[in-house]
Design an enzyme around this catalytic site. Structure first.
Site, mmCIF file in Angstrom:
data_model
loop_
_atom_site.group_PDB
_atom_site.id
_atom_site.type_symbol
_atom_site.label_atom_id
_atom_site.label_comp_id
_atom_site.label_asym_id
_atom_site.label_seq_id
_atom_site.Cartn_x
_atom_site.Cartn_y
_atom_site.Cartn_z
ATOM 1 N N HIS A 17 0.839 -1.207 0.000
ATOM 2 C CA HIS A 17 0.000 0.000 0.000
ATOM 3 C C HIS A 17 0.872 1.254 0.000
ATOM 4 O O HIS A 17 0.627 2.198 -0.751
ATOM 5 C CB HIS A 17 -0.875 0.051 1.266
ATOM 6 N N LYS A 41 -16.243 -7.374 5.623
ATOM 7 C CA LYS A 41 -14.982 -7.819 6.236
ATOM 8 C C LYS A 41 -15.011 -7.583 7.738
ATOM 9 O O LYS A 41 -15.516 -6.575 8.200
ATOM 10 C CB LYS A 41 -13.804 -7.036 5.636
ATOM 11 N N ARG A 90 -2.484 -5.909 -8.417
ATOM 12 C CA ARG A 90 -1.535 -7.000 -8.173
ATOM 13 C C ARG A 90 -1.687 -8.086 -9.230
ATOM 14 O O ARG A 90 -2.621 -8.040 -10.028
ATOM 15 C CB ARG A 90 -1.765 -7.596 -6.780
ATOM 16 N N SER A 128 -3.074 -7.615 2.903
ATOM 17 C CA SER A 128 -3.210 -7.522 4.355
ATOM 18 C C SER A 128 -3.573 -8.886 4.934
ATOM 19 O O SER A 128 -3.086 -9.252 6.011
ATOM 20 C CB SER A 128 -4.291 -6.505 4.724
HETATM 21 P P1 ADP Z 1 -6.017 -6.045 0.781
HETATM 22 O O1 ADP Z 1 -6.792 -6.348 2.037
HETATM 23 O O2 ADP Z 1 -6.214 -7.073 -0.302
HETATM 24 O O3 ADP Z 1 -4.588 -5.722 1.011
HETATM 25 P P2 ADP Z 1 -7.123 -3.334 0.538
HETATM 26 O O4 ADP Z 1 -8.589 -3.138 0.420
HETATM 27 O O5 ADP Z 1 -6.523 -2.878 1.814
HETATM 28 O O6 ADP Z 1 -6.763 -4.807 0.156
HETATM 29 O O7 ADP Z 1 -6.381 -2.630 -0.694
HETATM 30 C C1 ADP Z 1 -6.569 -1.298 -1.051
HETATM 31 C C2 ADP Z 1 -5.983 -1.063 -2.421
HETATM 32 O O8 ADP Z 1 -4.594 -1.335 -2.405
HETATM 33 C C3 ADP Z 1 -6.552 -1.911 -3.543
HETATM 34 O O9 ADP Z 1 -6.568 -1.107 -4.714
HETATM 35 C C4 ADP Z 1 -5.557 -3.027 -3.688
HETATM 36 O O10 ADP Z 1 -5.555 -3.561 -4.985
HETATM 37 C C5 ADP Z 1 -4.272 -2.275 -3.404
HETATM 38 N N1 ADP Z 1 -3.210 -3.131 -2.886
HETATM 39 C C6 ADP Z 1 -3.268 -3.970 -1.828
HETATM 40 N N2 ADP Z 1 -2.092 -4.604 -1.634
HETATM 41 C C7 ADP Z 1 -1.262 -4.132 -2.614
HETATM 42 C C8 ADP Z 1 0.089 -4.424 -2.995
HETATM 43 N N3 ADP Z 1 0.802 -5.340 -2.338
HETATM 44 N N4 ADP Z 1 0.621 -3.759 -4.047
HETATM 45 C C9 ADP Z 1 -0.126 -2.871 -4.732
HETATM 46 N N5 ADP Z 1 -1.409 -2.573 -4.452
HETATM 47 C C10 ADP Z 1 -1.975 -3.181 -3.407
#
Ligand code: ADP
Length: 168
Positions: A17, A41, A90, A128
């Protein structure tokens, strides 16, 4: 002024992130990282904790601010004068879901663009939920979580594991 919103659950914020936030902060005048309330969630961290984590790890980025919202992202973007939604893409799983969300958001607010930044290769498979799972099994998370939140994350994992033991 070009303002972008980067929405997500951030439960917790990972280095994946943070990489997207840092890159987006170079493209826009302001970036709002918005913790979205998602009733599907069950988060490990409260909304306030997730916002606090984000504030700590983004402290070095003066044009990044943290907020939260319980509602439709397209509405949030309109109210806060955001021209663009930032999404991280991703390997594999994100594309179909994100494409659909982009269509919906554009329908709800035609002035709103969705901009996809591809994940950095070392974070391509990082989520996450993967971090939480690795945490429960005691893996070293220094490559995946920002140092400012690592200790608090591990503490929560320990407490949660202890509670599970007690309930058994
Ligand atoms: P997650 O729980 O799957 O990590 P989130 O809802 O917190 O997802 O993710 C928020 C945004 O960040 C989404 O657009 C997701 O695709 C992106 N994201 C999550 N992890 C990564 C990563 N490792 N690299 C790039 N973008 C990410």
């Amino acid at each position: 002024m070009k303002i972008a919103v980067y929405p997500g659950s951030f439960d917790p914020v990972t280095n994946g992130h943070l990489n997207i936030i840092e890159r987006a902060s170079k493209l826009f005048d302001r970036v709002i990282v918005c913790v979205m309330v998602n009733c599907e969630k069950k988060p490990l961290f409260s909304l306030e904790e997730r916002e606090d984590f984000l504030r700590r790890v983004c402290a070095h980025l003066p044009n990044v601010e943290i907020d939260s919202f319980d509602g439709l992202l397209a509405e949030y973007a309109k109210e806060n004068h955001c021209c663009t939604i930032i999404k991280g893409l991703r390997a594999g799983s994100d594309f179909e879901k994100e494409f659909q969300m982009a269509m919906i958001n554009r329908k709800l607010n035609p002035a709103l663009e969705s901009l996809f930044l591809t994940a950095e290769h070392q974070y391509m498979y990082l989520s996450s939920s993967a971090v939480k799972e690795m945490g429960f099994y005691g893996a070293d998370l220094t490559d995946f979580l920002p140092p400012q939140i690592l200790e608090q994350f591990q503490q929560r994992i320990r407490n949660t594991s202890d509670n599970k033991e007690i309930k058994k």
